[in-house]
Design a protein around this motif. Sequence first.
Motif, PDB file in Angstrom:
ATOM      1  N   LEU A  95       0.814  -1.308   0.008  1.00  0.00           N
ATOM      2  CA  LEU A  95      -0.013  -0.014  -0.025  1.00  0.00           C
ATOM      3  C   LEU A  95       0.892   1.280   0.027  1.00  0.00           C
ATOM      4  O   LEU A  95       0.605   2.163  -0.775  1.00  0.00           O
ATOM      5  N   PHE A  96       1.827   1.358   0.885  1.00  0.00           N
ATOM      6  CA  PHE A  96       2.735   2.447   0.746  1.00  0.00           C
ATOM      7  C   PHE A  96       3.429   2.545  -0.424  1.00  0.00           C
ATOM      8  O   PHE A  96       3.946   3.683  -0.714  1.00  0.00           O
ATOM      9  N   ALA A  97       3.902   1.601  -1.150  1.00  0.00           N
ATOM     10  CA  ALA A  97       4.597   1.670  -2.260  1.00  0.00           C
ATOM     11  C   ALA A  97       3.612   2.393  -3.426  1.00  0.00           C
ATOM     12  O   ALA A  97       4.593   3.005  -4.222  1.00  0.00           O
ATOM     13  N   THR A  98       2.549   2.165  -3.471  1.00  0.00           N
ATOM     14  CA  THR A  98       1.561   2.753  -4.358  1.00  0.00           C
ATOM     15  C   THR A  98       1.107   4.221  -3.894  1.00  0.00           C
ATOM     16  O   THR A  98       0.541   4.982  -4.531  1.00  0.00           O
ATOM     17  N   THR A  99       1.494   4.629  -2.610  1.00  0.00           N
ATOM     18  CA  THR A  99       0.967   6.031  -2.190  1.00  0.00           C
ATOM     19  C   THR A  99       1.981   6.618  -1.612  1.00  0.00           C
ATOM     20  O   THR A  99       2.584   7.561  -2.419  1.00  0.00           O
ATOM     21  N   ILE A 113      -3.558  -8.322  -3.234  1.00  0.00           N
ATOM     22  CA  ILE A 113      -3.237  -7.379  -2.234  1.00  0.00           C
ATOM     23  C   ILE A 113      -3.243  -6.067  -3.003  1.00  0.00           C
ATOM     24  O   ILE A 113      -3.706  -4.926  -2.682  1.00  0.00           O
ATOM     25  N   ILE A 114      -2.161  -6.118  -3.982  1.00  0.00           N
ATOM     26  CA  ILE A 114      -2.107  -4.654  -4.698  1.00  0.00           C
ATOM     27  C   ILE A 114      -3.265  -4.300  -5.556  1.00  0.00           C
ATOM     28  O   ILE A 114      -3.403  -3.071  -5.812  1.00  0.00           O
ATOM     29  N   THR A 115      -4.139  -5.383  -5.961  1.00  0.00           N
ATOM     30  CA  THR A 115      -5.338  -5.139  -6.872  1.00  0.00           C
ATOM     31  C   THR A 115      -5.997  -4.311  -5.972  1.00  0.00           C
ATOM     32  O   THR A 115      -6.929  -3.281  -6.254  1.00  0.00           O
ATOM     33  N   CYS A 116      -6.429  -4.806  -4.639  1.00  0.00           N
ATOM     34  CA  CYS A 116      -7.333  -4.282  -3.823  1.00  0.00           C
ATOM     35  C   CYS A 116      -6.934  -3.075  -3.348  1.00  0.00           C
ATOM     36  O   CYS A 116      -7.829  -2.230  -2.992  1.00  0.00           O
ATOM     37  N   ALA A 117      -5.626  -3.018  -3.080  1.00  0.00           N
ATOM     38  CA  ALA A 117      -5.095  -1.756  -2.554  1.00  0.00           C
ATOM     39  C   ALA A 117      -5.378  -0.555  -3.581  1.00  0.00           C
ATOM     40  O   ALA A 117      -5.992   0.500  -3.289  1.00  0.00           O
ATOM     41  N   ALA A 118      -5.250  -0.825  -4.734  1.00  0.00           N
ATOM     42  CA  ALA A 118      -5.418   0.171  -5.703  1.00  0.00           C
ATOM     43  C   ALA A 118      -6.696   0.498  -6.168  1.00  0.00           C
ATOM     44  O   ALA A 118      -6.984   1.687  -6.486  1.00  0.00           O
ATOM     45  N   ILE A 119      -7.680  -0.384  -5.931  1.00  0.00           N
ATOM     46  CA  ILE A 119      -9.014   0.064  -6.319  1.00  0.00           C
ATOM     47  C   ILE A 119      -9.615   1.127  -5.656  1.00  0.00           C
ATOM     48  O   ILE A 119     -10.650   1.712  -6.190  1.00  0.00           O
ATOM     49  N   LEU A 120      -9.079   1.204  -4.460  1.00  0.00           N
ATOM     50  CA  LEU A 120      -9.822   2.492  -3.593  1.00  0.00           C
ATOM     51  C   LEU A 120      -8.446   3.515  -3.473  1.00  0.00           C
ATOM     52  O   LEU A 120      -9.103   4.397  -3.717  1.00  0.00           O
ATOM     53  N   ALA A 121      -7.499   3.233  -3.432  1.00  0.00           N
ATOM     54  CA  ALA A 121      -6.545   4.205  -3.482  1.00  0.00           C
ATOM     55  C   ALA A 121      -6.593   5.297  -4.692  1.00  0.00           C
ATOM     56  O   ALA A 121      -6.088   6.509  -4.551  1.00  0.00           O
ATOM     57  N   VAL A 122      -6.964   4.628  -5.716  1.00  0.00           N
ATOM     58  CA  VAL A 122      -7.095   5.305  -6.996  1.00  0.00           C
ATOM     59  C   VAL A 122      -8.071   6.455  -6.766  1.00  0.00           C
ATOM     60  O   VAL A 122      -7.918   7.600  -7.571  1.00  0.00           O
ATOM     61  N   ASP A 123      -8.765   6.540  -5.999  1.00  0.00           N
ATOM     62  CA  ASP A 123      -9.873   7.646  -5.892  1.00  0.00           C
ATOM     63  C   ASP A 123      -9.207   8.793  -4.781  1.00  0.00           C
ATOM     64  O   ASP A 123     -10.057   9.697  -4.863  1.00  0.00           O
ATOM     65  N   PHE A 124      -8.126   8.563  -4.301  1.00  0.00           N
ATOM     66  CA  PHE A 124      -7.289   9.593  -3.359  1.00  0.00           C
ATOM     67  C   PHE A 124      -6.480  10.294  -4.209  1.00  0.00           C
ATOM     68  O   PHE A 124      -5.934   9.588  -5.199  1.00  0.00           O
ATOM     69  N   ARG A 125      -5.869  11.468  -3.960  1.00  0.00           N
ATOM     70  CA  ARG A 125      -4.993  11.987  -4.867  1.00  0.00           C
ATOM     71  C   ARG A 125      -3.626  11.658  -4.262  1.00  0.00           C
ATOM     72  O   ARG A 125      -2.523  12.123  -4.858  1.00  0.00           O
ATOM     73  N   VAL A 126      -3.692  11.056  -3.218  1.00  0.00           N
ATOM     74  CA  VAL A 126      -2.452  10.397  -2.500  1.00  0.00           C
ATOM     75  C   VAL A 126      -1.812   9.329  -3.691  1.00  0.00           C
ATOM     76  O   VAL A 126      -0.516   8.689  -3.762  1.00  0.00           O
ATOM     77  N   GLN A 131      -5.419  11.992   6.124  1.00  0.00           N
ATOM     78  CA  GLN A 131      -6.828  11.368   6.211  1.00  0.00           C
ATOM     79  C   GLN A 131      -6.846  10.256   5.348  1.00  0.00           C
ATOM     80  O   GLN A 131      -7.708   9.053   5.557  1.00  0.00           O
ATOM     81  N   ALA A 132      -6.366  10.455   4.043  1.00  0.00           N
ATOM     82  CA  ALA A 132      -6.584   9.360   2.906  1.00  0.00           C
ATOM     83  C   ALA A 132      -5.722   7.990   3.482  1.00  0.00           C
ATOM     84  O   ALA A 132      -6.173   6.856   3.199  1.00  0.00           O
ATOM     85  N   MET A 133      -4.492   8.250   3.949  1.00  0.00           N
ATOM     86  CA  MET A 133      -3.759   7.034   4.545  1.00  0.00           C
ATOM     87  C   MET A 133      -4.380   6.401   5.714  1.00  0.00           C
ATOM     88  O   MET A 133      -4.629   5.220   5.867  1.00  0.00           O
ATOM     89  N   ALA A 134      -5.279   7.155   6.553  1.00  0.00           N
ATOM     90  CA  ALA A 134      -5.565   6.521   7.695  1.00  0.00           C
ATOM     91  C   ALA A 134      -6.975   5.511   7.122  1.00  0.00           C
ATOM     92  O   ALA A 134      -7.218   4.681   7.611  1.00  0.00           O
TER      93      ALA A 134
END
Length: 496
Positions: A68-72, A140-153, A468-471
């Motif tokens: 998760l941190f690698a992609t954010t 894991i990387i797929t699940c992380a990305a499908i939500l993280a993509v909606d944040f600016r981080v 907030q996004a990371m939390a």
Amino acid sequence: MDASYKARKEAFVSNLAGGSILEINAVTLVAPAAVLLWSVLQSRLSFFSPYTAAALVTDFLLNVLAILFATTVYSAAPWTLNALLVAPAVLLLLNSRPQRAQQKAKPPPKAAQSTKVKSEPDQSLPILPFLTTYRACMMIITCAAILAVDFRVFPRRFAKVENWGTSLMDLGVGSFVFSGGVVSARSLLKGRQNGGSKKPLGQRLVESTRHSVPLLVLGLIRLYSVKGLDYAEHVTEYGVHWNFFFTLGFLPPFVEIFDTCAALIPSYELLSLGVAALYQVVLESTDLKSYILVAPRGPDLLSKNREGVFSFVGYFAIFLAGRAVGIRIMPRGTSASTSPQQARRNVFATLGGQALLWTVIFLFNSTYAFGYGANIPVSRRLANMPYVVWVSAFNNAQLFLFCLLETVFFPAVHRTVGREGEAERVSFATSPTLRAFNKGGLAIFLVANLLTGAVNLSVPTLDVNTAQAMAILIGYAAVLTAVALGLDRAGIKLAL
């Protein structure tokens, strides 16, 4: 959803050009780097046996949050994160000796093992920890990305490209299909081992359709949810109605229909390459490419969903490439003349050779390659030939790295033939968190999609700050991990 905010959301994931393959490789290398540190801790200190609260937290930090941190927050410095994972592993290796704890699996004595290999080699399909690890990291990387993509981080260069280019998420969807192709080889190999005649096409279609039904149902649920809740959507991704669940769901029965060609072309690698090449020829020699990319959307279903329908051909080629690898690496490979060590070297040769071959094809396909290449750009939207060979090269390389780590740190897994003590050996060499993500893949993917929808409907993801996004993302990752471990403890297997 407010109309203006919906428009902002759709613009946020539209008209993107992606990033470099080198950066994508650096980010995805975090998963093997984390597994390296996990393997050193386990093989040298037996840190995760027993699986205490401290072990669980460390496992979560290494194999979930590192990705998760690698992609954010580390997206601009992936090599730094890799170094932070590799450095303690190297220090521990230099200052400790291998533990004998991993031998508690009670492998049979060498003499008995040698006799067994020479007389009655076990031809049952083994459990491969490196394959479990590979599939779980991909999940894991797929699940992380499908939500993280909606944040600016989450950097825009990691999100899916519009037409041409490479990105982390584009690689992710292809890897999802490749992974499915790898494990699809298990049923094929079991059928060959039984020695009986091949099942009739009708029976094989029924069996494959049973596997597809849950995915197709999920596709319908997602379609209804997106339309009914007025959820922001990126139409040029798959079309108006089509979504990735439909692509996954239609693959198994279509493979069974096409499987008759395997009798004429016994190599699934050639079959995959042939499908991809033929599709590329059609794209280049007809109006199909312009129809998919720029034609107005007509009232018919094909026009509305042309991206999903035609890209299915490319994903089918990726699935076949995955199946080709699965057929070669899943069997034990031992015989009267082949020792377990030789069998493992054959697996290395297969994965390394396939990675190199697909990479060479990719270079000649998507670059000028010293004046001899076709220089065709990668397109996930088309799922064209460069995209197919890129995904195939990457996944073979990832499997090679995970196989290397298992072989170096847990040699008892492959050196012992037969099922006696296999469960203990495999358990010692596999992260419980990664095993749980692999075992409950279908349920976890469903929960991830539901949580992604819930977060987007309740949180203005475009307007929150990085903290907030990371939390939110860390909490989301923790919930998915808890679901995975809960399903695993309950003995529920819902793998994709």
